[in-house]
Write a protein that holds these residues in place. Structure first.
Motif, PDB file in Angstrom:
ATOM      1  N   ALA A 139      -9.019  29.970  12.238  1.00  0.00           N
ATOM      2  CA  ALA A 139      -9.114  29.748  13.681  1.00  0.00           C
ATOM      3  C   ALA A 139     -10.385  30.381  14.224  1.00  0.00           C
ATOM      4  O   ALA A 139     -10.646  31.561  13.990  1.00  0.00           O
ATOM      5  CB  ALA A 139      -7.896  30.342  14.378  1.00  0.00           C
ATOM      6  N   PHE A 140     -11.172  29.586  14.924  1.00  0.00           N
ATOM      7  CA  PHE A 140     -12.343  30.101  15.640  1.00  0.00           C
ATOM      8  C   PHE A 140     -11.942  30.191  17.105  1.00  0.00           C
ATOM      9  O   PHE A 140     -11.462  29.205  17.662  1.00  0.00           O
ATOM     10  CB  PHE A 140     -13.517  29.139  15.501  1.00  0.00           C
ATOM     11  N   ILE A 141     -12.120  31.359  17.694  1.00  0.00           N
ATOM     12  CA  ILE A 141     -11.719  31.454  19.097  1.00  0.00           C
ATOM     13  C   ILE A 141     -12.789  32.160  19.930  1.00  0.00           C
ATOM     14  O   ILE A 141     -13.559  32.976  19.422  1.00  0.00           O
ATOM     15  CB  ILE A 141     -10.384  32.208  19.274  1.00  0.00           C
ATOM     16  N   THR A 142     -12.801  31.838  21.202  1.00  0.00           N
ATOM     17  CA  THR A 142     -13.603  32.630  22.143  1.00  0.00           C
ATOM     18  C   THR A 142     -12.615  33.349  23.057  1.00  0.00           C
ATOM     19  O   THR A 142     -11.600  32.766  23.459  1.00  0.00           O
ATOM     20  CB  THR A 142     -14.556  31.746  22.977  1.00  0.00           C
ATOM     21  N   ALA A 178      -1.548  40.433  17.077  1.00  0.00           N
ATOM     22  CA  ALA A 178      -0.769  39.866  18.181  1.00  0.00           C
ATOM     23  C   ALA A 178      -0.936  38.349  18.231  1.00  0.00           C
ATOM     24  O   ALA A 178       0.017  37.614  18.494  1.00  0.00           O
ATOM     25  CB  ALA A 178      -1.218  40.485  19.497  1.00  0.00           C
ATOM     26  N   LEU A 179      -2.158  37.882  17.935  1.00  0.00           N
ATOM     27  CA  LEU A 179      -2.397  36.430  17.951  1.00  0.00           C
ATOM     28  C   LEU A 179      -1.600  35.726  16.863  1.00  0.00           C
ATOM     29  O   LEU A 179      -1.028  34.657  17.082  1.00  0.00           O
ATOM     30  CB  LEU A 179      -3.872  36.144  17.709  1.00  0.00           C
ATOM     31  N   ARG A 180      -1.586  36.347  15.681  1.00  0.00           N
ATOM     32  CA  ARG A 180      -0.824  35.734  14.577  1.00  0.00           C
ATOM     33  C   ARG A 180       0.652  35.686  14.931  1.00  0.00           C
ATOM     34  O   ARG A 180       1.335  34.687  14.698  1.00  0.00           O
ATOM     35  CB  ARG A 180      -1.035  36.509  13.280  1.00  0.00           C
ATOM     36  N   ALA A 181       1.147  36.786  15.504  1.00  0.00           N
ATOM     37  CA  ALA A 181       2.562  36.836  15.882  1.00  0.00           C
ATOM     38  C   ALA A 181       2.854  35.764  16.938  1.00  0.00           C
ATOM     39  O   ALA A 181       3.903  35.116  16.915  1.00  0.00           O
ATOM     40  CB  ALA A 181       2.917  38.223  16.415  1.00  0.00           C
ATOM     41  N   LEU A 209       4.457  29.475   9.105  1.00  0.00           N
ATOM     42  CA  LEU A 209       3.568  28.686   8.247  1.00  0.00           C
ATOM     43  C   LEU A 209       2.264  28.309   8.939  1.00  0.00           C
ATOM     44  O   LEU A 209       1.293  27.958   8.284  1.00  0.00           O
ATOM     45  CB  LEU A 209       4.293  27.460   7.688  1.00  0.00           C
ATOM     46  N   ALA A 210       2.227  28.390  10.280  1.00  0.00           N
ATOM     47  CA  ALA A 210       1.025  27.995  11.013  1.00  0.00           C
ATOM     48  C   ALA A 210       0.108  29.176  11.309  1.00  0.00           C
ATOM     49  O   ALA A 210      -0.957  29.017  11.900  1.00  0.00           O
ATOM     50  CB  ALA A 210       1.428  27.324  12.325  1.00  0.00           C
ATOM     51  N   ARG A 211       0.511  30.387  10.885  1.00  0.00           N
ATOM     52  CA  ARG A 211      -0.272  31.587  11.196  1.00  0.00           C
ATOM     53  C   ARG A 211      -1.675  31.516  10.577  1.00  0.00           C
ATOM     54  O   ARG A 211      -1.796  31.239   9.384  1.00  0.00           O
ATOM     55  CB  ARG A 211       0.454  32.791  10.599  1.00  0.00           C
ATOM     56  N   PRO A 212      -2.720  31.749  11.374  1.00  0.00           N
ATOM     57  CA  PRO A 212      -4.070  31.681  10.794  1.00  0.00           C
ATOM     58  C   PRO A 212      -4.284  32.730   9.704  1.00  0.00           C
ATOM     59  O   PRO A 212      -3.892  33.879   9.860  1.00  0.00           O
ATOM     60  CB  PRO A 212      -4.990  31.965  11.987  1.00  0.00           C
ATOM     61  N   ASP A 213      -4.904  32.311   8.609  1.00  0.00           N
ATOM     62  CA  ASP A 213      -5.269  33.254   7.555  1.00  0.00           C
ATOM     63  C   ASP A 213      -6.490  34.039   7.972  1.00  0.00           C
ATOM     64  O   ASP A 213      -6.640  35.202   7.632  1.00  0.00           O
ATOM     65  CB  ASP A 213      -5.577  32.496   6.261  1.00  0.00           C
ATOM     66  N   ALA A 214      -7.395  33.378   8.680  1.00  0.00           N
ATOM     67  CA  ALA A 214      -8.599  34.064   9.156  1.00  0.00           C
ATOM     68  C   ALA A 214      -8.812  33.694  10.610  1.00  0.00           C
ATOM     69  O   ALA A 214      -8.576  32.552  11.009  1.00  0.00           O
ATOM     70  CB  ALA A 214      -9.799  33.637   8.320  1.00  0.00           C
TER      71      ALA A 214
END
Ligand code: 6R9
Length: 649
Positions: A567-570, A581-584, A593-598
């Motif tokens: 995931a690329f985020i601004t 917190a974002l992954r959670a 299963l949708a949690r970003p690895d990076a």
């Protein structure tokens, strides 16, 4: 729709091994090479006769007046006929003498084993059918299932089918909001769940999730709870009822309700290239005939087989190749509840040895994960009962194929790589074992009735070895009928991309011998451990978090998962991003299963002057590759260098 064909392409193009089935296998194969050639031809030249012959092996309460009515893009198969798939899977098999044969052998993650014969399974399904009717469920209604891998999942599906209610199974790994969205979209009044399911020794709190989901599902009236974990969750008076209490009070007699061949059998949600998952709708007759025939021929099914498909019933593979296909054929199905590494990575082989499994159908991601642990685990067990191996869910790389063939199959078992989709309902491409040799990495030849081709986006058919888009040119019995509640989306996504053909969303090529090699998705759909995830679904989840302003999600090749989420985020002005917190948050919105690895936090994303995010470049950065392609359309090409220099968190 800008994804280049996957990176597997190179390795696969250079793979030229051919593995012929052993003479012993070929000599006894259900479908020989001559059978395949003849039947395939007939299935394309004269589909009406071919499919009528197959359907004739099953029971219909009213015969059809016409095999196929095709008004593109809508098919009706076995027009005017009435049948019931649960009757065909159970009553019919009991009537032909299989009452005492084991239908389901279930092993819990904790080692508990439960067995149901066909007669016992039928008795349970009859009670469950009466119980559901008692809750007011009628033919045509929808029932949502949110269950672990326990026999009750199959029983509940068959009970729905028996009364003509469509089931919508939601994978137990999906989150509260995913569950709630699916209940609302299907307008289910009844949810069947369990207190929990065992996964790596923990009880996944399904009932607690269901309770939370029920706060935002106004139409839901009843929650039926299977007691799997003995965990005593709170039960809401008037709404919640225990499965065992309900069945104890239900009548034992039940005649399956004859339904029209085109009566809805199930809805199964799957990710597409836009945000909202699609409710893929399957109907009764064609799906029944398709899963029946493919299970029998692809797995070369015999009376004494012990057949194990390691999928979860929450995915289409579980629907077609744990429940419907094998039970229609009167097979003994092994069902396993838990993780492949519980208590250790020998678990699959322990199960094969203990239950004398003869057919194993699993996913490349599982094969690769197990392969990584070394050969010692499989070598410690007696795997001599195995006679056939299958693969599904994503492209299998030749190395994993060879390992599976050599170490698990002892070079004795054919490996069938099967390409198909939630939408296709049953296997579409595979090399029938015993009929033709396998080419590792290539799914192989089309199944009966499957008129496949490789085309350009403009609909021009390509010749041997040209990479292009995989399409199906004619309707087939188990095809999806529509997207539930959104026929326009059905027309557009599947029959509108390339005129007059079914667009699968996969890139592939066909060699001079007609073998298809499927490379992967060409749309914004990721395949993570064989599970489909829409990049837009994950992006919407990310931007719903207060700390995120913009998000772009791409896949990165992964040795075990096939593909993983980057995931690329601004960040939103004034916020700092907390990766945990974002992954959670993504877990909560969609599922673990949708949690970003990076996660790569950046000041800006690469955009064209018109504001479109160029995911093509993000994929290159995610994979650690040099930037290739024309960057001049970007508003600010220097964004790319800054992104490439940013450490992922
Ligand atoms: C059955 C299932 C479908 C997508 C499909 C493709 C990929 C499945 C494959 C394969 C290469 C195979 N896929 N099997 N790719 N070789 N043998 O997995 O359904 O969850 O809907 O996924 O999976 O990309 O389009 P579903």
């Amino acid at each position: 729709m800008t994804t280049p064909l996957s990176d597997h392409i190179d390795a696969m193009l250079h793979e030229d091994r051919v593995i012929a089935p052993s003479e012993a296998f070929a000599a006894q194969a259900r479908v020989t090479r001559e059978d395949y050639d003849r039947l395939y031809r007939q299935s394309i030249d004269d589909p009406q006769t071919f499919w009528a012959d197959v359907a004739g092996e099953l029971e219909w309460m009213t015969p059809w007046t016409q095999v196929l009515e095709w008004q593109e893009p809508h098919a009706q198969w076995f027009v005017g006929a009435q049948t019931n798939i649960a009757h065909n899977a159970l009553d019919r098999n009991v009537a032909r003498g299989l009452g005492d044969k084991r239908a389901i052998v279930w092993e819990g993650e904790d080692g508990e084993v439960r067995t149901y014969t066909y007669a016992e399974l039928l008795a349970e399904v009859k009670k469950a059918a009466n119980a559901l009717s008692g809750l007011g469920v009628q033919a045509g209604d929808r029932v949502t299932l949110y269950l672990p891998m326990i026999p009750e999942a199959a029983i509940a599906m068959l009970a729905c089918a028996r009364i003509g209610a469509a089931h919508s199974v939601v994978f137990g790994g999906f989150s509260v909001s995913a569950l709630s969205d699916r209940i609302n979209d299907a307008q289910s009044t009844v949810l069947i769940t369990a207190d929990g399911g065992l996964r790596r020794g923990n009880l996944v709190p399904l009932k607690a999730n269901a309770d939370e989901a029920a706060r935002t599902t106004p139409g839901l009236q009843h929650i039926v709870v299977v007691n799997r974990g003995g965990s005593n969750p709170p039960m809401q008076e008037g709404r919640d009822v225990w499965w065992h209490d309900l069945l104890a009070g239900a009548g034992e007699e039940h005649d399956a309700v004859p339904v029209d061949s085109e009566h809805p059998l199930f809805i199964l949600y799957t990710s597409g290239s836009t945000g909202k998952p699609k409710g893929v709708l399957h109907t009764t007759g064609g799906y029944m005939v398709g899963t029946y025939l493919t299970t029998r021929t692809v797995f070369d099914l015999r009376d004494d087989d012990v057949y194990w498909c390691t999928a979860d019933v929450g995915w289409v593979t579980g629907h077609s190749y744990i429940v419907y296909g094998p039970l229609l054929n009167g097979a003994t199905v092994l069902m396993y509840e838990g993780a492949p590494n519980q208590p250790d990575w020998g678990r699959f082989w322990d199960i094969v040895q203990k239950h004398r499994v003869t057919i194993l159908y699993t996913a490349p991601t599982a094969i690769r994960a197990i392969m990584r642990q070394g050969d010692a685990y499989p070598n410690a067990y007696d795997l001599s009962s195995l006679r056939l191996l299958g693969s599904v869910g994503e492209p299998i790389n030749p190395e994993a194929w060879m390992w599976y063939y050599r170490v698990i199959g002892g070079e004795r078992c054919p490996v069938v790589d099967t390409w198909w989709q939630t939408e296709t309902g049953s296997i579409m491409l595979t090399t029938l074992p015993g009929a033709y040799p396998s080419k590792p990495g290539s799914a192989g030849l089309p199944m009966f009735g499957v008129d496949a081709a490789i085309m350009t986006r403009e609909g021009q058919e390509l010749g041997p070895n040209d990479g292009g888009l995989l399409v199906i040119k004619k309707p087939w019995p188990s095809m999806l009928r529509t997207v539930y509640g959104d026929d326009a989306r059905y027309r557009k996504s599947y029959w509108g991309e390339i005129p007059h053909v079914y667009f699968a969303g996969d890139g592939a090529r066909r060699d001079a011998e007609g073998y298809y090699t499927v490379m992967g998705r060409v749309d914004d759909v990721l395949n993570v451990s064989g599970h489909r995830l829409g990049t837009m679904e994950i992006e919407s989840a990310l931007v719903a978090h207060p700390s995120v302003a913009e998000a772009a999600v791409v896949g990165r090749p992964d040795d075990v998962k096939g593909e993983c989420v980057v995931a690329f985020i601004t960040p939103q002005g004034g916020h700092t991003v907390d990766p945990a917190a974002l992954r959670a948050h993504v877990s909560k919105e969609i599922g673990a299963l949708a949690r970003p690895d990076a996660i790569i936090v950046a000041e800006a994303l690469p955009k064209t002057r018109s504001g479109k995010i160029m995911r093509r470049f993000l994929r290159q950065i995610a994979a650690g590759r040099a930037i290739e392609g024309d960057t001049s359309t970007l508003e600010d090409p220097s964004v790319l260098d800054r992104l490439a220099a940013t450490e992922a968190v």
